[in-house]
Motif scaffolding. Structure first.
Motif, PDB file in Angstrom:
ATOM      1  N   SER A  73     -47.620-146.994  -2.403  1.00  0.00           N
ATOM      2  CA  SER A  73     -46.421-146.331  -1.893  1.00  0.00           C
ATOM      3  C   SER A  73     -45.183-146.666  -2.718  1.00  0.00           C
ATOM      4  O   SER A  73     -44.191-145.930  -2.649  1.00  0.00           O
ATOM      5  CB  SER A  73     -46.186-146.722  -0.428  1.00  0.00           C
ATOM      6  N   TYR A  74     -45.210-147.766  -3.490  1.00  0.00           N
ATOM      7  CA  TYR A  74     -44.008-148.165  -4.226  1.00  0.00           C
ATOM      8  C   TYR A  74     -44.243-148.396  -5.723  1.00  0.00           C
ATOM      9  O   TYR A  74     -43.291-148.495  -6.496  1.00  0.00           O
ATOM     10  CB  TYR A  74     -43.399-149.438  -3.622  1.00  0.00           C
ATOM     11  N   VAL A  75     -45.482-148.479  -6.150  1.00  0.00           N
ATOM     12  CA  VAL A  75     -45.765-148.886  -7.525  1.00  0.00           C
ATOM     13  C   VAL A  75     -45.367-147.791  -8.532  1.00  0.00           C
ATOM     14  O   VAL A  75     -45.381-146.596  -8.226  1.00  0.00           O
ATOM     15  CB  VAL A  75     -47.262-149.230  -7.672  1.00  0.00           C
ATOM     16  N   LEU A  76     -45.004-148.210  -9.740  1.00  0.00           N
ATOM     17  CA  LEU A  76     -44.771-147.303 -10.866  1.00  0.00           C
ATOM     18  C   LEU A  76     -45.990-147.381 -11.764  1.00  0.00           C
ATOM     19  O   LEU A  76     -46.216-148.372 -12.456  1.00  0.00           O
ATOM     20  CB  LEU A  76     -43.509-147.712 -11.635  1.00  0.00           C
ATOM     21  N   GLY A  77     -46.812-146.333 -11.725  1.00  0.00           N
ATOM     22  CA  GLY A  77     -48.051-146.335 -12.492  1.00  0.00           C
ATOM     23  C   GLY A  77     -47.849-145.887 -13.935  1.00  0.00           C
ATOM     24  O   GLY A  77     -46.710-145.685 -14.393  1.00  0.00           O
ATOM     25  N   PRO A  78     -48.931-145.685 -14.671  1.00  0.00           N
ATOM     26  CA  PRO A  78     -48.835-145.416 -16.111  1.00  0.00           C
ATOM     27  C   PRO A  78     -48.609-143.955 -16.485  1.00  0.00           C
ATOM     28  O   PRO A  78     -48.323-143.652 -17.639  1.00  0.00           O
ATOM     29  CB  PRO A  78     -50.202-145.879 -16.627  1.00  0.00           C
ATOM     30  N   ASP A  79     -48.682-143.020 -15.523  1.00  0.00           N
ATOM     31  CA  ASP A  79     -48.704-141.608 -15.887  1.00  0.00           C
ATOM     32  C   ASP A  79     -47.361-140.891 -15.801  1.00  0.00           C
ATOM     33  O   ASP A  79     -47.280-139.707 -16.098  1.00  0.00           O
ATOM     34  CB  ASP A  79     -49.711-140.860 -15.001  1.00  0.00           C
ATOM     35  N   ASN A  80     -46.311-141.562 -15.373  1.00  0.00           N
ATOM     36  CA  ASN A  80     -45.007-140.904 -15.260  1.00  0.00           C
ATOM     37  C   ASN A  80     -43.914-141.950 -15.419  1.00  0.00           C
ATOM     38  O   ASN A  80     -43.952-143.002 -14.778  1.00  0.00           O
ATOM     39  CB  ASN A  80     -44.882-140.196 -13.909  1.00  0.00           C
ATOM     40  N   ASN A  81     -42.925-141.657 -16.242  1.00  0.00           N
ATOM     41  CA  ASN A  81     -41.861-142.637 -16.487  1.00  0.00           C
ATOM     42  C   ASN A  81     -40.834-142.701 -15.368  1.00  0.00           C
ATOM     43  O   ASN A  81     -40.182-143.727 -15.180  1.00  0.00           O
ATOM     44  CB  ASN A  81     -41.128-142.303 -17.794  1.00  0.00           C
ATOM     45  N   TYR A  82     -40.637-141.605 -14.650  1.00  0.00           N
ATOM     46  CA  TYR A  82     -39.482-141.522 -13.769  1.00  0.00           C
ATOM     47  C   TYR A  82     -39.814-141.479 -12.287  1.00  0.00           C
ATOM     48  O   TYR A  82     -39.011-141.915 -11.466  1.00  0.00           O
ATOM     49  CB  TYR A  82     -38.649-140.284 -14.137  1.00  0.00           C
ATOM     50  N   ALA A  83     -40.941-140.924 -11.904  1.00  0.00           N
ATOM     51  CA  ALA A  83     -41.267-140.761 -10.490  1.00  0.00           C
ATOM     52  C   ALA A  83     -42.198-141.876 -10.044  1.00  0.00           C
ATOM     53  O   ALA A  83     -43.391-141.849 -10.306  1.00  0.00           O
ATOM     54  CB  ALA A  83     -41.906-139.396 -10.246  1.00  0.00           C
ATOM     55  N   TYR A  84     -41.637-142.878  -9.365  1.00  0.00           N
ATOM     56  CA  TYR A  84     -42.448-143.988  -8.880  1.00  0.00           C
ATOM     57  C   TYR A  84     -42.716-143.783  -7.392  1.00  0.00           C
ATOM     58  O   TYR A  84     -41.987-143.110  -6.674  1.00  0.00           O
ATOM     59  CB  TYR A  84     -41.716-145.315  -9.095  1.00  0.00           C
ATOM     60  N   GLY A  85     -43.777-144.393  -6.895  1.00  0.00           N
ATOM     61  CA  GLY A  85     -44.046-144.421  -5.463  1.00  0.00           C
ATOM     62  C   GLY A  85     -44.363-143.066  -4.864  1.00  0.00           C
ATOM     63  O   GLY A  85     -44.500-142.058  -5.550  1.00  0.00           O
ATOM     64  N   ALA A  86     -44.487-143.066  -3.542  1.00  0.00           N
ATOM     65  CA  ALA A  86     -44.835-141.854  -2.802  1.00  0.00           C
ATOM     66  C   ALA A  86     -43.672-140.876  -2.830  1.00  0.00           C
ATOM     67  O   ALA A  86     -42.549-141.228  -2.469  1.00  0.00           O
ATOM     68  CB  ALA A  86     -45.191-142.207  -1.362  1.00  0.00           C
ATOM     69  N   GLN A  87     -43.934-139.662  -3.270  1.00  0.00           N
ATOM     70  CA  GLN A  87     -42.884-138.652  -3.259  1.00  0.00           C
ATOM     71  C   GLN A  87     -42.511-138.330  -1.815  1.00  0.00           C
ATOM     72  O   GLN A  87     -43.354-138.162  -0.957  1.00  0.00           O
ATOM     73  CB  GLN A  87     -43.352-137.396  -3.988  1.00  0.00           C
ATOM     74  N   GLY A  88     -41.224-138.210  -1.559  1.00  0.00           N
ATOM     75  CA  GLY A  88     -40.718-138.008  -0.202  1.00  0.00           C
ATOM     76  C   GLY A  88     -40.078-139.279   0.312  1.00  0.00           C
ATOM     77  O   GLY A  88     -38.940-139.256   0.777  1.00  0.00           O
ATOM     78  N   PHE A  89     -40.775-140.395   0.233  1.00  0.00           N
ATOM     79  CA  PHE A  89     -40.207-141.688   0.602  1.00  0.00           C
ATOM     80  C   PHE A  89     -41.021-142.802  -0.055  1.00  0.00           C
ATOM     81  O   PHE A  89     -42.038-143.238   0.491  1.00  0.00           O
ATOM     82  CB  PHE A  89     -40.189-141.881   2.125  1.00  0.00           C
ATOM     83  N   PRO A  90     -40.594-143.285  -1.230  1.00  0.00           N
ATOM     84  CA  PRO A  90     -41.264-144.439  -1.836  1.00  0.00           C
ATOM     85  C   PRO A  90     -41.165-145.645  -0.898  1.00  0.00           C
ATOM     86  O   PRO A  90     -40.139-145.834  -0.228  1.00  0.00           O
ATOM     87  CB  PRO A  90     -40.481-144.662  -3.126  1.00  0.00           C
TER      88      PRO A  90
END
Length: 481
Positions: A97-114
């Motif tokens: 729900s909060y992690v910043l993974g390897p596939d996107n630089n800007y959108a971390y966590g769950a979209q709608g509410f990280p």
């Protein structure tokens, strides 16, 4: 999902000399748990789940209270002691729900509410103790003096002493004059002192996480940017009024009031070099050293004055066939103005006006609530039936779209309820709030893809009666003797 509950238990009695005592214990809790469904964490790519537990905030309060009171002739003496224990928690969500993974630089966590991260998790508590007294003096058959004082100690910011003085004078059998002055305070809530909600993203080169968000006032980043322990908000209040009762059926009242509040607690704007042109090089260096894009924290920022008046008319009538009618008409007018802006922390190199009072915040404080409102309540009872009709008028209010002030027109709503007493202690009621499905004025035509008439966000979130329209209910009430 919100779970809110409280339970109170106590004992009370009267001593041989007429002294009344009351001992009580109250336990209450509010749990505000965030879930996100039918979404994704784009930074996790195909490995993302589609449902998330984003964490929770939880507040618990326990109160022990002991009161004493005694009438001495036409005087009344009362006092007591109160002990309060408060606890506030932020509970981290699941990693996805909060992690910043390897596939996107800007959108971390769950979209709608990280979700809340482990860095946001907190468990904080405090205790408060209070001694208070109240003395009502019947100086004569027509003049009453009421004095009260309360001394309170908080484990996190210290002590405070407040008082009240009130006079009531019955000029004749129909007219009562009244006046009061008092001081008050509101302690910084544990959430204002300890709330944090931060996230991260990678820079344009895809290197190193850059952090941003709300920081608790005791966080090293907030401290370096000038945050200090929050002080209580303090107030001075004055009222002047009258009550006119020409008969047992009719009562009219009018009151004028002024309330001054100092050191009101507010969140800062987004402290970042790109957002505040005059941000000092020292503050910019602090952000860079901590790898933070920008920060927000709570601060004692402004003082305000609210003044206005209340008018009220009460009428009741008992009919010969046993029916009862009660009518209440009430009008209120009030306005809030910002009277002082505190100094901003010197390290930031900006004025508090620029730090706190963006156009949206100023309009929200001074115009976000209707300046006037009118209510007409009516209740008619006959035999086992009852009908309630409440007519409400909410005055104009304002909000901000971009940097432009937008005013919203006044609206009328009607609430109604029909009740029937099934047996002595059981009542069935069918009712509606906002019966005719009134909606606030829409934003109007805008260039925004989300906000505007006919778009996803049609109404201001600060509309005084909401924007969900009519609400219908069926209720059964049971009275235990």
């Amino acid at each position: 999902k919100i779970l809110d509950f409280s339970v109170t238990a106590g004992l009370k009695g009267t001593l041989d000399d007429g002294m009344r005592w009351d001992l009580s214990y109250t336990h209450g809790q509010n749990d505000y748990h965030f879930y996100v469904n039918h979404s994704l964490n784009t930074s996790l790519g195909n490995a993302t789940p589609t449902s998330f537990d984003s964490g929770a905030t939880r507040y618990t309060q326990q109160i022990v209270n002991f009161d004493l009171s005694k009438k001495i002739g036409r005087h009344t003496l009362a006092g007591g002691y109160e002990f309060r224990q408060e606890h506030y928690r932020i509970i981290a969500g699941e990693p996805a729900s909060y992690v910043l993974g390897p596939d996107n630089n800007y959108a971390y966590g769950a979209q709608g509410f990280p979700g809340f991260s482990p860095e946001n998790a907190i468990s904080a508590g405090r205790q408060a103790q209070a001694l208070y007294g109240d003395l009502k003096l019947g100086l004569s058959e027509r003049l009453m003096l009421d004095t009260a004082a309360r001394s309170e100690y908080y484990s996190d910011f210290g002590s405070t002493l407040n008082g009240k003085l009130a006079l009531r004078y019955r000029a004749n059998d129909d007219l009562l004059l009244r006046a009061s002055t008092s001081t008050g305070f509101r302690a910084p809530s544990l959430s204002q002192s300890h709330f944090s909600y931060t996230g991260s993203y990678r820079n344009s080169s895809g290197e190193a996480a850059q952090f941003w968000g709300n920081y608790a006032v005791d966080h090293p980043v907030a401290r370096a940017l000038g945050a200090t322990d929050l002080k209580p908000e303090k107030s001075n209040h004055m009222t002047l009024g009258m009550v006119f009762q020409p008969s047992s059926q009719l009562t009219a009242s009018a009151d004028y009031f002024v309330t001054d509040i100092s050191d009101r607690i507010m969140p800062t704007g987004y402290i970042a070099s790109w957002n505040m042109a005059s941000l000092s090089p020292q503050a910019a260096a602090i952000l860079a050293q901590n790898n933070v894009d920008g920060a927000v924290y709570f601060a004692n920022a402004i003082s305000t004055r609210t003044q206005g008046y209340d008018l009220r008319l009460d009428y009741k009538h008992n009919f010969e066939h046993g029916a009862k009618l009660k009518l209440v008409a009430a009008y209120q007018h009030s306005k809030t103005h910002i009277t002082q802006v505190n100094q901003a922390p010197g390290v930031l190199g900006v004025q508090m006006t620029d730090l706190i009072l963006d156009p949206f915040t100023r309009v929200l404080i001074e115009g976000g609530q209707p300046a006037n409102s009118f209510k007409l309540w009516s209740k008619y009872e006959v035999d086992d039936y009852g009908i309630v009709m409440n007519l409400n008028r909410f005055g104009r209010f304002s909000s901000v779209k971009g940097y432009d002030k937008v005013s919203f027109a006044a609206r009328w709503t009607l609430d109604t309820e029909l009740s029937y007493r099934l047996v002595k202690d059981v009542t069935l009621a069918l009712g509606a709030a906002n019966l005719f499905n009134a909606k606030p004025k829409e934003w109007g035509q805008t260039d925004d893809s989300l906000v505007g008439s006919g778009k996803v966000i049609r109404y201001s979130q600060y509309a005084p009666f909401g924007y969900n329209g009519a609400y219908y209910y069926l209720r059964i009430g049971v009275t235990f003797q």
